[in-house]
Design a protein around this motif. Structure first.
Motif, PDB file in Angstrom:
ATOM      1  N   GLY A 178      60.546   0.938 -26.945  1.00  0.00           N
ATOM      2  CA  GLY A 178      60.528   2.385 -27.158  1.00  0.00           C
ATOM      3  C   GLY A 178      59.158   2.981 -26.903  1.00  0.00           C
ATOM      4  N   GLY A 179      58.109   2.280 -27.316  1.00  0.00           N
ATOM      5  CA  GLY A 179      56.750   2.757 -27.082  1.00  0.00           C
ATOM      6  C   GLY A 179      56.396   2.784 -25.601  1.00  0.00           C
ATOM      7  N   LEU A 180      56.813   1.760 -24.866  1.00  0.00           N
ATOM      8  CA  LEU A 180      56.552   1.731 -23.421  1.00  0.00           C
ATOM      9  C   LEU A 180      57.248   2.895 -22.717  1.00  0.00           C
ATOM     10  N   ALA A 181      58.506   3.138 -23.085  1.00  0.00           N
ATOM     11  CA  ALA A 181      59.256   4.236 -22.467  1.00  0.00           C
ATOM     12  C   ALA A 181      58.593   5.579 -22.777  1.00  0.00           C
ATOM     13  N   ALA A 182      58.164   5.761 -24.024  1.00  0.00           N
ATOM     14  CA  ALA A 182      57.526   7.019 -24.414  1.00  0.00           C
ATOM     15  C   ALA A 182      56.218   7.228 -23.670  1.00  0.00           C
ATOM     16  N   GLY A 183      55.424   6.183 -23.531  1.00  0.00           N
ATOM     17  CA  GLY A 183      54.159   6.298 -22.819  1.00  0.00           C
ATOM     18  C   GLY A 183      54.358   6.630 -21.351  1.00  0.00           C
ATOM     19  N   SER A 184      55.355   6.019 -20.737  1.00  0.00           N
ATOM     20  CA  SER A 184      55.642   6.289 -19.338  1.00  0.00           C
ATOM     21  C   SER A 184      56.080   7.733 -19.134  1.00  0.00           C
ATOM     22  N   LEU A 185      56.940   8.221 -20.019  1.00  0.00           N
ATOM     23  CA  LEU A 185      57.388   9.609 -19.931  1.00  0.00           C
ATOM     24  C   LEU A 185      56.229  10.581 -20.166  1.00  0.00           C
ATOM     25  N   ALA A 186      55.344  10.248 -21.101  1.00  0.00           N
ATOM     26  CA  ALA A 186      54.198  11.111 -21.366  1.00  0.00           C
ATOM     27  C   ALA A 186      53.276  11.174 -20.151  1.00  0.00           C
ATOM     28  N   GLY A 187      53.061  10.028 -19.497  1.00  0.00           N
ATOM     29  CA  GLY A 187      52.225  10.006 -18.300  1.00  0.00           C
ATOM     30  C   GLY A 187      52.823  10.830 -17.177  1.00  0.00           C
ATOM     31  N   ALA A 188      54.141  10.703 -16.993  1.00  0.00           N
ATOM     32  CA  ALA A 188      54.814  11.479 -15.951  1.00  0.00           C
ATOM     33  C   ALA A 188      54.762  12.968 -16.256  1.00  0.00           C
ATOM     34  N   ALA A 189      54.944  13.323 -17.528  1.00  0.00           N
ATOM     35  CA  ALA A 189      54.918  14.737 -17.918  1.00  0.00           C
ATOM     36  C   ALA A 189      53.537  15.343 -17.701  1.00  0.00           C
ATOM     37  N   MET A 190      52.502  14.606 -18.015  1.00  0.00           N
ATOM     38  CA  MET A 190      51.143  15.108 -17.808  1.00  0.00           C
ATOM     39  C   MET A 190      50.875  15.317 -16.315  1.00  0.00           C
ATOM     40  N   ALA A 191      51.288  14.368 -15.493  1.00  0.00           N
ATOM     41  CA  ALA A 191      51.073  14.492 -14.052  1.00  0.00           C
ATOM     42  C   ALA A 191      51.873  15.647 -13.463  1.00  0.00           C
ATOM     43  N   ALA A 192      53.060  15.903 -14.043  1.00  0.00           N
ATOM     44  CA  ALA A 192      53.907  16.986 -13.541  1.00  0.00           C
ATOM     45  C   ALA A 192      53.416  18.360 -13.993  1.00  0.00           C
ATOM     46  N   GLY A 193      52.862  18.428 -15.202  1.00  0.00           N
ATOM     47  CA  GLY A 193      52.543  19.728 -15.765  1.00  0.00           C
ATOM     48  C   GLY A 193      51.104  20.174 -15.625  1.00  0.00           C
ATOM     49  N   PHE A 194      50.221  19.262 -15.238  1.00  0.00           N
ATOM     50  CA  PHE A 194      48.806  19.607 -15.182  1.00  0.00           C
ATOM     51  C   PHE A 194      48.171  19.083 -13.897  1.00  0.00           C
ATOM     52  N   ASP A 195      47.070  19.681 -13.534  1.00  0.00           N
ATOM     53  CA  ASP A 195      46.325  19.222 -12.361  1.00  0.00           C
ATOM     54  C   ASP A 195      45.607  17.925 -12.719  1.00  0.00           C
ATOM     55  N   MET A 196      46.072  16.814 -12.099  1.00  0.00           N
ATOM     56  CA  MET A 196      45.468  15.509 -12.340  1.00  0.00           C
ATOM     57  C   MET A 196      44.875  14.945 -11.049  1.00  0.00           C
ATOM     58  N   GLY A 197      44.470  15.844 -10.166  1.00  0.00           N
ATOM     59  CA  GLY A 197      43.961  15.374  -8.878  1.00  0.00           C
ATOM     60  C   GLY A 197      45.098  14.813  -8.034  1.00  0.00           C
ATOM     61  N   ARG A 198      44.919  13.632  -7.493  1.00  0.00           N
ATOM     62  CA  ARG A 198      45.934  13.020  -6.640  1.00  0.00           C
ATOM     63  C   ARG A 198      46.891  12.111  -7.405  1.00  0.00           C
ATOM     64  N   LEU A 199      46.934  12.267  -8.717  1.00  0.00           N
ATOM     65  CA  LEU A 199      47.871  11.486  -9.526  1.00  0.00           C
ATOM     66  C   LEU A 199      49.255  12.127  -9.452  1.00  0.00           C
ATOM     67  N   THR A 200      50.193  11.476  -8.786  1.00  0.00           N
ATOM     68  CA  THR A 200      51.556  11.986  -8.647  1.00  0.00           C
ATOM     69  C   THR A 200      52.363  11.693  -9.912  1.00  0.00           C
ATOM     70  N   ILE A 201      53.559  12.264  -9.979  1.00  0.00           N
ATOM     71  CA  ILE A 201      54.420  12.026 -11.133  1.00  0.00           C
ATOM     72  C   ILE A 201      54.767  10.547 -11.247  1.00  0.00           C
ATOM     73  N   PHE A 202      55.085   9.917 -10.116  1.00  0.00           N
ATOM     74  CA  PHE A 202      55.428   8.494 -10.150  1.00  0.00           C
ATOM     75  C   PHE A 202      54.267   7.662 -10.677  1.00  0.00           C
TER      76      PHE A 202
END
Length: 272
Positions: A178-202
């Protein structure tokens, strides 16, 4: 392990007090974030010294605090390589000071590096001169908090086989997943919602997964350290959590992974 309403209530109340202060300091950056890190260093140094050198904890806490704060301030001034060298020197000096007092040199030397490395990297990530430094720092908190909270809730609700019963008897494989899934979703959400340079959602999801894995590794590592020193909690500062080290142990490992991801993105952008 069944859900405990009182335990959840204490954790939620503690989070409501601490999280806004952390978020405000991260948002403000500059001296505000530096002040947060310095305050955390002092508290963490006391907790580490009380665990590892209880007969001379004040002296050891002072040495660790001075060494780490010096490196943190140097990083804030834009001199990361110098700061890393200062941590190494601080660890050496701390170890020698402990030996002169008849204590185990390794405990104090390791304390400087264990506490100093993540604090230096957090200040480096939040760099006010980096236009996306705020977002990368927020990524650390988002992933670590998401992984920690979901691991606890899923593990408590689902239960099942224990992850590492020798050192942490309450953690389960269900909570780990559950923790791994939550962390992965949080990383994807940050990349999707904010400017992270060349960090894509994937790649944000991949980085979040790796940082979540580091978060739980850090939690387990601190459990092993507490078992080694014969204590249940690192301190009593935070109701429902124990000490500050019990609260940020996973984040201390996660920031290393996120900082590595930031370096890769900077390299891809030609900024290194």
């Amino acid at each position: 392990m069944a859900l405990n309403a009182r335990d959840i209530g204490l954790r939620a109340a503690s989070a409501l007090v601490l999280a806004p202060a952390a978020v405000a300091a991260v948002w403000g950056g500059g001296v505000w974030f530096l002040a947060l890190i310095i305050a955390a260093v002092g508290l963490l140094a006391v907790e580490w010294a009380r665990m590892s050198a209880p007969v001379a904890w004040r002296a050891m806490a002072g040495i660790i605090t001075i060494a780490v704060v010096a490196a943190v301030v140097t990083t804030h001034l834009g001199r990361l390589p110098t700061a890393l060298g200062m941590l190494a020197i601080g660890a050496l000096v701390g170890g020698l000071a402990a030996r002169l007092r008849g204590l185990q040199a390794l405990n104090t030397a390791y304390g400087v590096l264990y506490l100093g490395w993540p604090c230096v990297l957090l200040v480096w990530l939040r760099n006010d001169h980096d236009p996306v430094g705020l977002h990368w720092t927020a990524l650390v908190f988002a992933v670590a908090w998401a992984a920690d909270i979901l691991a606890y809730l899923v593990g408590s609700a689902v239960g099942g086989p224990k992850l590492w019963p020798r050192f942490s008897p309450n953690k389960t494989w269900s909570g780990f997943i559950g923790g791994l899934a939550a962390g992965s979703l949080a990383g994807a959400a940050m990349a999707a919602g904010f400017d992270m340079g060349r960090l894509t959602i994937f790649w944000g999801a991949v980085l979040g997964l790796c940082a979540a894995l580091a978060t739980m590794a850090g939690d387990l590592w601190e459990s092993a350290l507490k078992r080694r020193f014969g204590v249940k909690d690192a301190g009593t500062l935070i109701p429902g959590h124990g000490g500050l080290l019990d609260r940020v142990d996973g984040m201390m490992f996660a920031v290393v992974v996120v900082a590595a991801g930031r370096l890769v993105v900077l390299w891809l952008e030609g900024a290194l």
